[in-house]
Design a protein around this motif. Structure first.
Motif, mmCIF file in Angstrom:
data_model
loop_
_atom_site.group_PDB
_atom_site.id
_atom_site.type_symbol
_atom_site.label_atom_id
_atom_site.label_comp_id
_atom_site.label_asym_id
_atom_site.label_seq_id
_atom_site.Cartn_x
_atom_site.Cartn_y
_atom_site.Cartn_z
ATOM 1 N N PHE A 153 55.835 48.708 39.193
ATOM 2 C CA PHE A 153 55.266 47.445 38.714
ATOM 3 C C PHE A 153 55.066 46.524 39.910
ATOM 4 C CE2 PHE A 153 55.219 43.215 36.838
ATOM 5 C CZ PHE A 153 54.361 43.411 35.761
ATOM 6 N N VAL A 154 53.828 46.122 40.163
ATOM 7 C CA VAL A 154 53.532 45.260 41.308
ATOM 8 C C VAL A 154 53.687 43.817 40.840
ATOM 9 C CG1 VAL A 154 51.827 44.641 43.061
ATOM 10 C CG2 VAL A 154 51.943 46.983 42.220
ATOM 11 N N ASP A 155 54.696 43.183 41.408
ATOM 12 C CA ASP A 155 55.156 41.903 40.901
ATOM 13 C C ASP A 155 54.732 40.784 41.859
ATOM 14 O OD1 ASP A 155 56.502 40.147 39.396
ATOM 15 O OD2 ASP A 155 58.516 40.770 40.010
ATOM 16 N N SER A 156 53.675 40.051 41.522
ATOM 17 C CA SER A 156 53.248 38.928 42.373
ATOM 18 C C SER A 156 53.250 37.666 41.535
ATOM 19 C CB SER A 156 51.832 39.151 42.908
ATOM 20 O OG SER A 156 51.773 40.317 43.673
ATOM 21 N N ASP A 157 53.512 36.571 42.187
ATOM 22 C CA ASP A 157 53.629 35.290 41.508
ATOM 23 C C ASP A 157 52.287 34.867 40.875
ATOM 24 O OD1 ASP A 157 54.459 32.168 42.008
ATOM 25 O OD2 ASP A 157 52.588 32.655 42.973
ATOM 26 N N ALA A 158 52.355 34.166 39.732
ATOM 27 C CA ALA A 158 51.149 33.865 38.943
ATOM 28 C C ALA A 158 50.123 33.018 39.714
ATOM 29 C CB ALA A 158 51.548 33.162 37.649
ATOM 30 N N ASP A 159 50.603 32.051 40.505
ATOM 31 C CA ASP A 159 49.655 31.224 41.275
ATOM 32 C C ASP A 159 48.902 32.086 42.292
ATOM 33 O OD1 ASP A 159 50.695 29.122 39.911
ATOM 34 O OD2 ASP A 159 51.898 28.332 41.570
ATOM 35 N N THR A 160 49.638 32.992 42.900
ATOM 36 C CA THR A 160 49.004 33.887 43.887
ATOM 37 C C THR A 160 47.941 34.733 43.198
ATOM 38 O OG1 THR A 160 51.103 34.032 45.051
ATOM 39 C CG2 THR A 160 49.500 35.755 45.547
ATOM 40 N N ARG A 161 48.286 35.252 42.018
ATOM 41 C CA ARG A 161 47.332 36.108 41.304
ATOM 42 C C ARG A 161 46.083 35.335 40.895
ATOM 43 N NH1 ARG A 161 49.034 37.487 36.787
ATOM 44 N NH2 ARG A 161 51.175 36.738 36.661
ATOM 45 N N LEU A 162 46.299 34.124 40.383
ATOM 46 C CA LEU A 162 45.129 33.342 39.953
ATOM 47 C C LEU A 162 44.239 32.994 41.140
ATOM 48 C CD1 LEU A 162 43.377 31.840 37.945
ATOM 49 C CD2 LEU A 162 44.939 29.890 38.092
ATOM 50 N N SER A 163 44.856 32.586 42.255
ATOM 51 C CA SER A 163 43.992 32.204 43.397
ATOM 52 C C SER A 163 43.250 33.423 43.945
ATOM 53 C CB SER A 163 44.776 31.466 44.482
ATOM 54 O OG SER A 163 45.874 32.218 44.880
ATOM 55 N N ARG A 164 43.906 34.587 43.965
ATOM 56 C CA ARG A 164 43.186 35.793 44.419
ATOM 57 C C ARG A 164 42.065 36.150 43.456
ATOM 58 N NH1 ARG A 164 48.148 39.908 45.388
ATOM 59 N NH2 ARG A 164 49.016 39.021 47.300
ATOM 60 N N ARG A 165 42.343 35.969 42.166
ATOM 61 C CA ARG A 165 41.330 36.332 41.161
ATOM 62 C C ARG A 165 40.097 35.435 41.272
ATOM 63 N NH1 ARG A 165 41.308 39.141 35.505
ATOM 64 N NH2 ARG A 165 39.430 38.258 34.638
ATOM 65 N N VAL A 166 40.339 34.141 41.491
ATOM 66 C CA VAL A 166 39.208 33.212 41.647
ATOM 67 C C VAL A 166 38.344 33.664 42.826
ATOM 68 C CG1 VAL A 166 38.626 30.871 42.384
ATOM 69 C CG2 VAL A 166 40.305 31.209 40.565
ATOM 70 N N LEU A 167 38.992 33.936 43.954
ATOM 71 C CA LEU A 167 38.220 34.340 45.140
ATOM 72 C C LEU A 167 37.478 35.650 44.895
ATOM 73 C CD1 LEU A 167 40.780 33.484 47.973
ATOM 74 C CD2 LEU A 167 38.716 32.218 47.343
ATOM 75 N N ARG A 168 38.179 36.623 44.296
ATOM 76 C CA ARG A 168 37.553 37.940 44.068
ATOM 77 C C ARG A 168 36.411 37.857 43.057
ATOM 78 N NH1 ARG A 168 40.862 42.167 40.751
ATOM 79 N NH2 ARG A 168 40.118 40.754 39.144
ATOM 80 N N ASP A 169 36.673 37.221 41.910
ATOM 81 C CA ASP A 169 35.645 37.240 40.853
ATOM 82 C C ASP A 169 34.413 36.412 41.207
ATOM 83 O OD1 ASP A 169 37.419 38.836 39.534
ATOM 84 O OD2 ASP A 169 37.540 37.619 37.709
ATOM 85 N N ALA A 174 30.431 38.333 40.418
ATOM 86 C CA ALA A 174 29.358 37.440 39.958
ATOM 87 C C ALA A 174 29.809 36.439 38.895
ATOM 88 C CB ALA A 174 28.187 38.282 39.417
ATOM 89 N N ARG A 175 30.960 35.812 39.105
ATOM 90 C CA ARG A 175 31.473 34.834 38.122
ATOM 91 C C ARG A 175 31.446 33.428 38.723
ATOM 92 N NH1 ARG A 175 34.442 38.565 34.941
ATOM 93 N NH2 ARG A 175 33.102 40.375 35.168
ATOM 94 N N SER A 176 31.326 32.439 37.845
ATOM 95 C CA SER A 176 31.460 31.055 38.310
ATOM 96 C C SER A 176 32.937 30.679 38.245
ATOM 97 C CB SER A 176 30.659 30.111 37.414
ATOM 98 O OG SER A 176 31.234 30.092 36.119
ATOM 99 N N LEU A 177 33.298 29.629 38.965
ATOM 100 C CA LEU A 177 34.690 29.175 38.951
ATOM 101 C C LEU A 177 35.106 28.806 37.528
ATOM 102 C CD1 LEU A 177 37.299 28.274 40.327
ATOM 103 C CD2 LEU A 177 36.207 26.083 40.830
#
Ligand SMILES: Nc1ncnc2c1ncn2[C@@H]1O[C@H](COP(=O)(O)OP(=O)(O)O)[C@@H](O)[C@H]1O
Ligand SMILES: O=c1ccn([C@@H]2O[C@H](COP(=O)(O)O)[C@@H](O)[C@H]2O)c(=O)[nH]1
Length: 225
Positions: A153-169, A174-177
């Protein structure tokens, strides 16, 4: 933390067995990156004893085909891709079983921009020694969970995941913020808490590769004949 090595039932007539590792974690937790690192390191260490083939399969390639109405909802960030029902569980199970039994398999390819499988595009995967099967909900169904020889289980903090997801998506999918944030708060976060996190209990945790790597090396050396 201890690592449980399971021995799921494989076809006894099969001459070859594959060690299957399930890798779960929230969106953008680093599942793919961890798998790539493990693949690289296992490739190097296994090279000493001869070549062992290691591959990564992503659960993302097993999203169900959507109807036109569902695709319209998806484009408005109103479709729940984080619910277990969004995946083709039967195809996922067949693929893992076939892999475990050393068969050559065909994996569909998914396009995040169109929310659909790429028409007639498949990756052909020949028998491997080790397969890493990664995705947000690979531990959700018991019938799938029980097929894994090892669970990480890859355990990363929620803020880190959200900020990475925003940058990636916004850059790759092709997603808007606004759409990323709407989808995250409506579907992604609640589904992570309900369907993903509770399934992490008996998995090997953390977000690095050193401990799991040692365990994988030990387990696969004993298991693979
Ligand atoms: N340790 C890390 N530090 C910084 N960025 C990372 C790290 N791990 C992953 N990323 C980045 O975060 C994004 C999601 O990572 P990825 O491994 O694809 O996660 P997942 O497969 O869990 O969705 C990618 O853009 C990746 O480059
Ligand atoms: O068409 C789609 C399909 C999936 N998603 C989102 O992808 C993530 C899972 O991928 P990770 O690489 O593990 O982040 C999931 O949270 C879905 O919400 C999508 O946005 N569109």
């Amino acid at each position: 933390m201890s690592v449980g090595i399971a021995h799921p039932v494989v076809d006894s007539k099969s001459r070859r067995r594959t060690f299957i590792i399930g890798v779960a974690g929230g969106t953008s937790s680093g599942k793919t990156s961890v798998c790539q690192k493990i693949l690289e390191l296992l490739g190097e260490s296994f090279a000493v004893n001869g070549s062992r083939k290691v591959a990564i399969i992503s659960q993302d390639n097993f999203y169900k085909e959507l109807s036109d109405d569902e695709v319209s909802l998806a484009h408005k960030s109103q479709y729940n891709f984080d619910h277990p029902d969004a995946f083709d569980t039967a195809l996922m199970k067949k693929t893992i079983l076939d892999t475990a039994n050393g068969k050559t398999i065909k994996i569909p390819e998914y396009d995040f921009k169109t929310h659909s499988r790429k028409k007639d595009v498949f990756e052909e995967l020949h028998p491997c020694d080790v397969v890493l099967f990664e995705g947000i909900l690979v531990f959700y169904h018991k019938e799938i969970r029980d097929l894994f020889n090892m669970k990480l289980f890859v355990d990363s903090d929620a803020d880190t995941r959200l900020s990475r997801r925003v940058l990636r998506d916004t850059s790759e999918r092709a997603r808007s913020l606004e759409s990323v944030l709407q989808q995250y708060t409506t579907f992604v976060k609640p589904a992570f808490e309900e369907f993903c996190l509770p399934m992490s209990k008996d998995a090997f945790g953390g977000n690095g590769v050193n401990q799991p790597l040692t365990a994988i090396e030990t387990a696969t050396t004993k298991y693979i004949t």
